[in-house]
Scaffold this motif. Structure first.
Motif, PDB file in Angstrom:
ATOM      1  N   TYR A  41       0.834  -1.213   0.000  1.00  0.00           N
ATOM      2  CA  TYR A  41       0.000   0.000   0.000  1.00  0.00           C
ATOM      3  C   TYR A  41       0.867   1.262   0.000  1.00  0.00           C
ATOM      4  O   TYR A  41       0.506   2.253  -0.611  1.00  0.00           O
ATOM      5  CB  TYR A  41      -0.956  -0.016   1.209  1.00  0.00           C
ATOM      6  CG  TYR A  41      -2.266  -0.737   0.926  1.00  0.00           C
ATOM      7  CD1 TYR A  41      -2.298  -1.911   0.173  1.00  0.00           C
ATOM      8  CD2 TYR A  41      -3.484  -0.248   1.403  1.00  0.00           C
ATOM      9  CE1 TYR A  41      -3.497  -2.566  -0.092  1.00  0.00           C
ATOM     10  CE2 TYR A  41      -4.690  -0.896   1.142  1.00  0.00           C
ATOM     11  CZ  TYR A  41      -4.685  -2.054   0.392  1.00  0.00           C
ATOM     12  OH  TYR A  41      -5.889  -2.692   0.136  1.00  0.00           O
ATOM     13  N   LYS A  42       1.994   1.214   0.703  1.00  0.00           N
ATOM     14  CA  LYS A  42       2.905   2.377   0.719  1.00  0.00           C
ATOM     15  C   LYS A  42       3.432   2.643  -0.682  1.00  0.00           C
ATOM     16  O   LYS A  42       3.461   3.775  -1.149  1.00  0.00           O
ATOM     17  CB  LYS A  42       4.077   2.124   1.677  1.00  0.00           C
ATOM     18  CG  LYS A  42       3.806   2.600   3.084  1.00  0.00           C
ATOM     19  CD  LYS A  42       5.073   2.519   3.947  1.00  0.00           C
ATOM     20  CE  LYS A  42       4.714   2.769   5.412  1.00  0.00           C
ATOM     21  NZ  LYS A  42       5.626   2.071   6.318  1.00  0.00           N
ATOM     22  N   LYS A  44       2.076   1.916  -3.431  1.00  0.00           N
ATOM     23  CA  LYS A  44       1.001   2.392  -4.313  1.00  0.00           C
ATOM     24  C   LYS A  44       0.485   3.756  -3.870  1.00  0.00           C
ATOM     25  O   LYS A  44      -0.418   4.318  -4.492  1.00  0.00           O
ATOM     26  CB  LYS A  44      -0.173   1.393  -4.316  1.00  0.00           C
ATOM     27  CG  LYS A  44       0.180   0.007  -4.802  1.00  0.00           C
ATOM     28  CD  LYS A  44       0.254  -0.060  -6.324  1.00  0.00           C
ATOM     29  CE  LYS A  44       0.806  -1.406  -6.762  1.00  0.00           C
ATOM     30  NZ  LYS A  44       1.110  -1.481  -8.184  1.00  0.00           N
ATOM     31  N   GLY A  45       1.030   4.282  -2.755  1.00  0.00           N
ATOM     32  CA  GLY A  45       0.597   5.596  -2.262  1.00  0.00           C
ATOM     33  C   GLY A  45      -0.794   5.593  -1.645  1.00  0.00           C
ATOM     34  O   GLY A  45      -1.468   6.618  -1.610  1.00  0.00           O
ATOM     35  N   ILE A  46      -1.249   4.422  -1.165  1.00  0.00           N
ATOM     36  CA  ILE A  46      -2.590   4.344  -0.575  1.00  0.00           C
ATOM     37  C   ILE A  46      -2.535   3.844   0.874  1.00  0.00           C
ATOM     38  O   ILE A  46      -3.484   3.243   1.380  1.00  0.00           O
ATOM     39  CB  ILE A  46      -3.543   3.446  -1.410  1.00  0.00           C
ATOM     40  CG1 ILE A  46      -2.904   2.070  -1.682  1.00  0.00           C
ATOM     41  CG2 ILE A  46      -3.913   4.117  -2.725  1.00  0.00           C
ATOM     42  CD1 ILE A  46      -3.849   1.040  -2.290  1.00  0.00           C
ATOM     43  N   ALA A  47      -1.401   4.122   1.549  1.00  0.00           N
ATOM     44  CA  ALA A  47      -1.226   3.643   2.928  1.00  0.00           C
ATOM     45  C   ALA A  47      -2.318   4.184   3.859  1.00  0.00           C
ATOM     46  O   ALA A  47      -2.632   3.557   4.882  1.00  0.00           O
ATOM     47  CB  ALA A  47       0.152   4.027   3.442  1.00  0.00           C
ATOM     48  N   ASN A  48      -2.901   5.333   3.490  1.00  0.00           N
ATOM     49  CA  ASN A  48      -3.975   5.913   4.313  1.00  0.00           C
ATOM     50  C   ASN A  48      -5.154   4.966   4.505  1.00  0.00           C
ATOM     51  O   ASN A  48      -5.826   5.022   5.539  1.00  0.00           O
ATOM     52  CB  ASN A  48      -4.504   7.200   3.656  1.00  0.00           C
ATOM     53  CG  ASN A  48      -3.650   8.385   4.063  1.00  0.00           C
ATOM     54  OD1 ASN A  48      -2.834   8.279   4.983  1.00  0.00           O
ATOM     55  ND2 ASN A  48      -3.812   9.496   3.369  1.00  0.00           N
ATOM     56  N   ASN A  49      -5.378   4.121   3.507  1.00  0.00           N
ATOM     57  CA  ASN A  49      -6.521   3.198   3.555  1.00  0.00           C
ATOM     58  C   ASN A  49      -6.492   2.299   4.786  1.00  0.00           C
ATOM     59  O   ASN A  49      -7.533   1.841   5.242  1.00  0.00           O
ATOM     60  CB  ASN A  49      -6.533   2.281   2.318  1.00  0.00           C
ATOM     61  CG  ASN A  49      -6.920   3.028   1.062  1.00  0.00           C
ATOM     62  OD1 ASN A  49      -6.901   4.263   1.062  1.00  0.00           O
ATOM     63  ND2 ASN A  49      -7.256   2.314   0.010  1.00  0.00           N
ATOM     64  N   SER A  51      -4.389   3.048   7.612  1.00  0.00           N
ATOM     65  CA  SER A  51      -3.646   3.708   8.693  1.00  0.00           C
ATOM     66  C   SER A  51      -4.332   3.501  10.046  1.00  0.00           C
ATOM     67  O   SER A  51      -3.682   3.584  11.087  1.00  0.00           O
ATOM     68  CB  SER A  51      -3.483   5.201   8.396  1.00  0.00           C
ATOM     69  OG  SER A  51      -4.748   5.783   8.226  1.00  0.00           O
TER      70      SER A  51
END
Ligand SMILES: [Zn+2]
Length: 230
Positions: A41-42, A44-49, A51
């Motif tokens: 996810y990091k 792909k830049g979607i780590a917020n999903n 967090s």
């Protein structure tokens, strides 16, 4: 709601102590899959999903062939599935699949559909958690009191997505994705028995799934670097 339901489920179950070899394995495999997802996810830049995920992995004593992950990263494996997984790699296949359902929001999709079907308005999270109807829907989707046939199983698309990313996450975590083929074949053979397990009612296993898994394998294998300390 996950946290409340998870705590309640554990308090009513026989949780296997973390010192037990199998409980330790569940913990180890789960944490590796979680790390793999975080890494993926990091990138792909979607780590917020994820967090807000606070991962927890527990093995509970039960004859039921089942495993599930609630949103927020609360995972349970039933001892009844271990004779079918038979090895650590296959457990990684199961956990990769189940955790993908959670992080991809499949349960949320099913929950909204079922709430709409029962005419329940989503009036904020607090109200949802105190509505017994909503809690029932939640439990029937996420496992603790799942009853066969109460809800529609995961859709084919959700199953395909969980298989696809489940294989990739298991591979990143250092587990051989090829193990998915013999594992799902064992599952498929189980469904010929008199009482198919709950896990199967939610994840129908047939020749088409096995075929699809074979097609997904070359991509998954590009992520695979075996762990040496198994
Ligand atoms: Zn599934």
């Amino acid at each position: 709601m996950s946290l409340t339901q998870y705590k309640q489920f554990l308090s009513q179950s026989k949780v296997i102590p973390k010192t037990n070899d199998n409980a330790e394995m569940v913990q180890r495999v789960g944490q590796r899959i979680a790390n793999a997802i975080t890494q993926y996810y990091k990138q792909k830049g979607i780590a917020n999903n994820i967090s807000n995920y606070k991962w927890e992995f527990n093995l509970v004593e039960s004859k039921e062939v089942n495993a599930w992950c609630m949103p927020g990263g609360k995972v349970v494996v039933y001892t009844g599935i271990l004779p079918i997984t038979q090895n650590e790699n296959a457990l990684a296949i199961v956990l990769g699949h189940e955790i993908t359902h959670a992080v991809a929001g499949h349960g949320k999709e099913r929950m909204s559909q079922e709430m709409a079907a029962q005419g329940i308005q989503a009036a904020g999270n607090v109200a949802l958690g105190s509505n017994p109807k909503t809690v029932n829907i939640f439990n029937s989707i996420y496992g603790p009191t799942a009853q066969v046939g109460v809800l529609l199983p995961n859709s084919r698309n959700q199953e395909l997505e969980a298989d696809h990313y489940g294989l990739i996450f298991a591979a990143i975590a250092g587990y051989d994705p090829k193990e998915a083929i013999p594992f799902w074949t064992r599952m498929m053979n189980l469904s010929n028995g008199q009482a198919p397990p709950v896990f199967l009612s939610d994840h129908p296993s047939d020749a088409a799934r096995i075929e699809k898994l074979k097609q997904l394998m070359p991509e998954a294998l590009t992520y695979y670097k075996p762990v040496t300390n198994q």
